[in-house]
Design a protein around this motif. Structure first.
Motif, PDB file in Angstrom:
ATOM      1  N   GLN A 132       0.803  -1.220   0.000  1.00 26.08           N
ATOM      2  CA  GLN A 132       0.000   0.000   0.000  1.00 26.08           C
ATOM      3  C   GLN A 132       0.839   1.274   0.000  1.00 26.08           C
ATOM      4  OE1 GLN A 132      -2.403   0.125   3.576  1.00 26.08           O
ATOM      5  NE2 GLN A 132      -0.741  -0.664   4.845  1.00 26.08           N
ATOM      6  N   ASP A 133       1.991   1.241   0.644  1.00 25.74           N
ATOM      7  CA  ASP A 133       2.817   2.449   0.708  1.00 25.74           C
ATOM      8  C   ASP A 133       3.454   2.800  -0.632  1.00 25.74           C
ATOM      9  OD1 ASP A 133       2.184   2.718   3.351  1.00 25.74           O
ATOM     10  OD2 ASP A 133       4.053   1.849   4.103  1.00 25.74           O
ATOM     11  N   LEU A 134       3.375   1.893  -1.598  1.00 28.16           N
ATOM     12  CA  LEU A 134       3.892   2.179  -2.931  1.00 28.16           C
ATOM     13  C   LEU A 134       2.873   2.919  -3.795  1.00 28.16           C
ATOM     14  CD1 LEU A 134       5.563  -1.255  -3.801  1.00 28.16           C
ATOM     15  CD2 LEU A 134       6.643   0.757  -2.757  1.00 28.16           C
ATOM     16  N   VAL A 135       1.642   3.025  -3.290  1.00 28.22           N
ATOM     17  CA  VAL A 135       0.566   3.667  -4.046  1.00 28.22           C
ATOM     18  C   VAL A 135       0.484   5.139  -3.671  1.00 28.22           C
ATOM     19  CG1 VAL A 135      -1.902   3.624  -4.588  1.00 28.22           C
ATOM     20  CG2 VAL A 135      -0.695   1.488  -4.074  1.00 28.22           C
ATOM     21  N   ALA A 136       0.356   5.987  -4.676  1.00 29.91           N
ATOM     22  CA  ALA A 136       0.244   7.430  -4.438  1.00 29.91           C
ATOM     23  C   ALA A 136      -0.907   7.722  -3.483  1.00 29.91           C
ATOM     24  CB  ALA A 136       0.028   8.152  -5.763  1.00 29.91           C
ATOM     25  N   PRO A 137      -0.798   8.770  -2.658  1.00 33.64           N
ATOM     26  CA  PRO A 137      -1.844   9.081  -1.679  1.00 33.64           C
ATOM     27  C   PRO A 137      -3.221   9.279  -2.289  1.00 33.64           C
ATOM     28  CG  PRO A 137       0.143  10.325  -1.191  1.00 33.64           C
ATOM     29  CD  PRO A 137       0.367   9.671  -2.526  1.00 33.64           C
ATOM     30  N   THR A 138      -3.272   9.698  -3.553  1.00 33.52           N
ATOM     31  CA  THR A 138      -4.558   9.865  -4.237  1.00 33.52           C
ATOM     32  C   THR A 138      -4.768   8.786  -5.295  1.00 33.52           C
ATOM     33  OG1 THR A 138      -3.535  11.405  -5.800  1.00 33.52           O
ATOM     34  CG2 THR A 138      -4.613  12.351  -3.856  1.00 33.52           C
ATOM     35  N   GLY A 139      -4.020   7.694  -5.188  1.00 32.30           N
ATOM     36  CA  GLY A 139      -4.105   6.624  -6.165  1.00 32.30           C
ATOM     37  C   GLY A 139      -5.249   5.667  -5.892  1.00 32.30           C
ATOM     38  N   THR A 140      -5.222   4.542  -6.598  1.00 35.59           N
ATOM     39  CA  THR A 140      -6.300   3.552  -6.534  1.00 35.59           C
ATOM     40  C   THR A 140      -5.747   2.188  -6.165  1.00 35.59           C
ATOM     41  OG1 THR A 140      -7.602   4.699  -8.223  1.00 35.59           O
ATOM     42  CG2 THR A 140      -8.100   2.368  -7.863  1.00 35.59           C
ATOM     43  N   ILE A 141      -6.425   1.514  -5.243  1.00 32.65           N
ATOM     44  CA  ILE A 141      -6.134   0.128  -4.903  1.00 32.65           C
ATOM     45  C   ILE A 141      -7.356  -0.693  -5.274  1.00 32.65           C
ATOM     46  CG2 ILE A 141      -5.649  -1.529  -3.061  1.00 32.65           C
ATOM     47  CD1 ILE A 141      -4.205   0.707  -1.557  1.00 32.65           C
ATOM     48  N   GLY A 142      -7.182  -1.635  -6.197  1.00 33.30           N
ATOM     49  CA  GLY A 142      -8.297  -2.451  -6.644  1.00 33.30           C
ATOM     50  C   GLY A 142      -8.029  -3.931  -6.495  1.00 33.30           C
ATOM     51  N   VAL A 143      -9.102  -4.700  -6.397  1.00 35.26           N
ATOM     52  CA  VAL A 143      -9.016  -6.147  -6.262  1.00 35.26           C
ATOM     53  C   VAL A 143     -10.060  -6.777  -7.185  1.00 35.26           C
ATOM     54  CG1 VAL A 143      -9.097  -8.116  -4.691  1.00 35.26           C
ATOM     55  CG2 VAL A 143      -8.392  -5.894  -3.834  1.00 35.26           C
ATOM     56  N   MET A 144      -9.688  -7.861  -7.846  1.00 30.67           N
ATOM     57  CA  MET A 144     -10.644  -8.576  -8.682  1.00 30.67           C
ATOM     58  C   MET A 144     -11.560  -9.403  -7.799  1.00 30.67           C
ATOM     59  SD  MET A 144     -11.369  -8.715 -11.923  1.00 30.67           S
ATOM     60  CE  MET A 144      -9.966  -8.681 -13.052  1.00 30.67           C
ATOM     61  N   SER A 145     -12.774  -8.932  -7.647  1.00 28.33           N
ATOM     62  CA  SER A 145     -13.785  -9.666  -6.900  1.00 28.33           C
ATOM     63  C   SER A 145     -14.657 -10.417  -7.897  1.00 28.33           C
ATOM     64  CB  SER A 145     -14.606  -8.700  -6.032  1.00 28.33           C
ATOM     65  OG  SER A 145     -15.546  -9.404  -5.254  1.00 28.33           O
ATOM     66  N   SER A 146     -15.934 -10.527  -7.611  1.00 26.73           N
ATOM     67  CA  SER A 146     -16.866 -11.233  -8.490  1.00 26.73           C
ATOM     68  C   SER A 146     -18.277 -10.881  -8.067  1.00 26.73           C
ATOM     69  CB  SER A 146     -16.655 -12.749  -8.373  1.00 26.73           C
ATOM     70  OG  SER A 146     -17.689 -13.448  -9.033  1.00 26.73           O
ATOM     71  N   GLY A 147     -19.186 -10.912  -9.023  1.00 25.18           N
ATOM     72  CA  GLY A 147     -20.586 -10.768  -8.659  1.00 25.18           C
ATOM     73  C   GLY A 147     -21.044 -11.908  -7.770  1.00 25.18           C
ATOM     74  N   ALA A 177     -11.117  -0.737   4.382  1.00 28.64           N
ATOM     75  CA  ALA A 177     -11.619   0.608   4.114  1.00 28.64           C
ATOM     76  C   ALA A 177     -11.982   1.328   5.403  1.00 28.64           C
ATOM     77  CB  ALA A 177     -12.834   0.534   3.187  1.00 28.64           C
ATOM     78  N   ALA A 178     -12.562   0.606   6.343  1.00 26.13           N
ATOM     79  CA  ALA A 178     -12.924   1.227   7.622  1.00 26.13           C
ATOM     80  C   ALA A 178     -11.687   1.689   8.378  1.00 26.13           C
ATOM     81  CB  ALA A 178     -13.730   0.238   8.466  1.00 26.13           C
ATOM     82  N   ARG A 179     -10.630   0.891   8.313  1.00 24.33           N
ATOM     83  CA  ARG A 179      -9.388   1.272   8.995  1.00 24.33           C
ATOM     84  C   ARG A 179      -8.708   2.457   8.328  1.00 24.33           C
ATOM     85  NH1 ARG A 179      -5.711  -2.278   8.256  1.00 24.33           N
ATOM     86  NH2 ARG A 179      -6.791  -4.059   7.303  1.00 24.33           N
ATOM     87  N   HIS A 180      -9.016   2.674   7.055  1.00 22.26           N
ATOM     88  CA  HIS A 180      -8.373   3.758   6.306  1.00 22.26           C
ATOM     89  C   HIS A 180      -9.380   4.853   5.933  1.00 22.26           C
ATOM     90  CE1 HIS A 180      -4.409   1.819   5.751  1.00 22.26           C
ATOM     91  NE2 HIS A 180      -5.111   0.711   5.877  1.00 22.26           N
ATOM     92  N   ALA A 181     -10.444   4.945   6.703  1.00 28.16           N
ATOM     93  CA  ALA A 181     -11.462   5.969   6.443  1.00 28.16           C
ATOM     94  C   ALA A 181     -10.832   7.364   6.515  1.00 28.16           C
ATOM     95  CB  ALA A 181     -12.597   5.856   7.456  1.00 28.16           C
ATOM     96  N   GLY A 182     -11.236   8.219   5.617  1.00 25.64           N
ATOM     97  CA  GLY A 182     -10.716   9.583   5.598  1.00 25.64           C
ATOM     98  C   GLY A 182      -9.527   9.773   4.699  1.00 25.64           C
ATOM     99  N   GLU A 183      -8.955   8.669   4.201  1.00 24.73           N
ATOM    100  CA  GLU A 183      -7.829   8.793   3.274  1.00 24.73           C
ATOM    101  C   GLU A 183      -8.344   9.079   1.863  1.00 24.73           C
ATOM    102  OE1 GLU A 183      -5.275   5.400   3.508  1.00 24.73           O
ATOM    103  OE2 GLU A 183      -4.833   5.701   5.648  1.00 24.73           O
ATOM    104  N   ASP A 184      -7.455   9.557   1.008  1.00 26.59           N
ATOM    105  CA  ASP A 184      -7.865  10.008  -0.323  1.00 26.59           C
ATOM    106  C   ASP A 184      -7.797   8.927  -1.401  1.00 26.59           C
ATOM    107  OD1 ASP A 184      -8.416  12.598   0.521  1.00 26.59           O
ATOM    108  OD2 ASP A 184      -6.335  13.248   0.235  1.00 26.59           O
ATOM    109  N   ARG A 185      -7.342   7.743  -1.044  1.00 23.94           N
ATOM    110  CA  ARG A 185      -7.247   6.698  -2.051  1.00 23.94           C
ATOM    111  C   ARG A 185      -8.622   6.142  -2.418  1.00 23.94           C
ATOM    112  NH1 ARG A 185      -2.490   4.202   0.993  1.00 23.94           N
ATOM    113  NH2 ARG A 185      -0.635   5.029  -0.039  1.00 23.94           N
ATOM    114  N   THR A 186      -8.743   5.737  -3.666  1.00 27.92           N
ATOM    115  CA  THR A 186      -9.920   5.038  -4.152  1.00 27.92           C
ATOM    116  C   THR A 186      -9.706   3.542  -3.974  1.00 27.92           C
ATOM    117  OG1 THR A 186     -10.341   6.745  -5.809  1.00 27.92           O
ATOM    118  CG2 THR A 186     -11.368   4.602  -6.167  1.00 27.92           C
ATOM    119  N   LEU A 187     -10.700   2.858  -3.426  1.00 29.92           N
ATOM    120  CA  LEU A 187     -10.639   1.414  -3.216  1.00 29.92           C
ATOM    121  C   LEU A 187     -11.738   0.770  -4.051  1.00 29.92           C
ATOM    122  CD1 LEU A 187     -10.247   1.375   0.679  1.00 29.92           C
ATOM    123  CD2 LEU A 187      -8.430   1.419  -1.051  1.00 29.92           C
TER     124      LEU A 187
END
Length: 240
Positions: A132-147, A177-187
């Motif tokens: 996570q620390d390699l991602v820009a503060p306003t960057g995006t962290i995504g995961v391949m989920s599924s319907g 996301a709850a632990r990182h509430a208030g941060e600028d990253r998109t999840l």
């Protein structure tokens, strides 16, 4: 505004760190991001059993290949060390497995249950925590989920262990996301649709090129919108 990474390339703000690009959707994601001008660092588990090196040869300087097995914490840590000092606009975890769709959870061996759950639910969060620390503060962290990870939409059953692993992944991402509430990253939890791949099978509704370009467009559209989004490849919200 572009930034310079430790290799001297002014591409960090256009860089993607893609975990799990050996085949299927991950390989297609690497190709699509490169097509859109992104610099991609893509990981594979076994460089000898993927077409990614050939893709990289056809796109000189656009793709870097790293080797990592996401189920081995020491290998994740090793990747983190090799990428120290780099900054990425996007971290996306695509790695995942499935099992027999007709399998009933109560009749599934402990070994098979652990294999699917560790790969699909535990390992993505280990990757995110480590990188996570390699991602820009306003960057995006995504995961391949599924319907199929949607509890509300599960009205037909089937694919029980796979469904459970994706539902667990979604829950773990909500906790993150709850632990990182208030941060600028998109999840982002991404449901790519039922796609014809080795994992999705020949009976799937979508071709890869009907899903992946939309996946990347949706990811780009969500950029700059902090918080957790559970969406499908067309950007539609998926019920929890």
């Amino acid at each position: 505004m572009t930034t310079t990474n430790d290799t001297g390339d002014a591409t960090a703000s256009r860089s993607v760190l893609l975990i799990g690009a050996s085949r299927g959707l991950g390989l297609a994601l690497a190709q699509e991001w490169v097509r859109r001008g992104r610099h991609v660092v893509a990981t594979v588990r076994d460089p000898s059993s993927t077409a990614l090196p050939q893709v990289a040869d056809g796109q000189p300087g656009s793709i870097e290949i790293e080797t990592v097995d996401v189920t081995v914490p020491e290998q994740i840590d090793g990747l983190r060390g090799r990428l120290a000092g780099r900054t990425f606009d996007v971290l996306f975890v695509s790695a995942g497995v499935t099992n027999k769709p007709e399998g009933i959870v109560g009749q599934t061996s402990t070994e098979e249950f652990v294999r699917v759950m560790v790969t699909n639910a535990l390992s993505p969060l280990r990757v995110i925590e480590a990188l996570q620390d390699l991602v820009a503060p306003t960057g995006t962290i995504g995961v391949m989920s599924s319907g199929q990870g949607s509890v509300a939409n599960n009205e037909r059953g089937g694919h029980e262990v796979y469904r459970g692993s994706k539902a667990a992944l979604n829950t773990f991402m909500r906790s993150y996301a709850a632990r990182h509430a208030g941060e600028d990253r998109t999840l982002v939890l991404m449901a790519p649709g039922w796609v014809k791949t080795e994992l999705g099978g020949e009976g799937a509704r979508l071709e890869v090129d009907e899903s992946i370009p939309h996946v990347v467009t949706t990811m780009e559209d969500l950029g700059g919108r902090p918080g957790l989004h559970y969406v499908d490849y067309l950007g539609r919200t998926v019920p929890w």
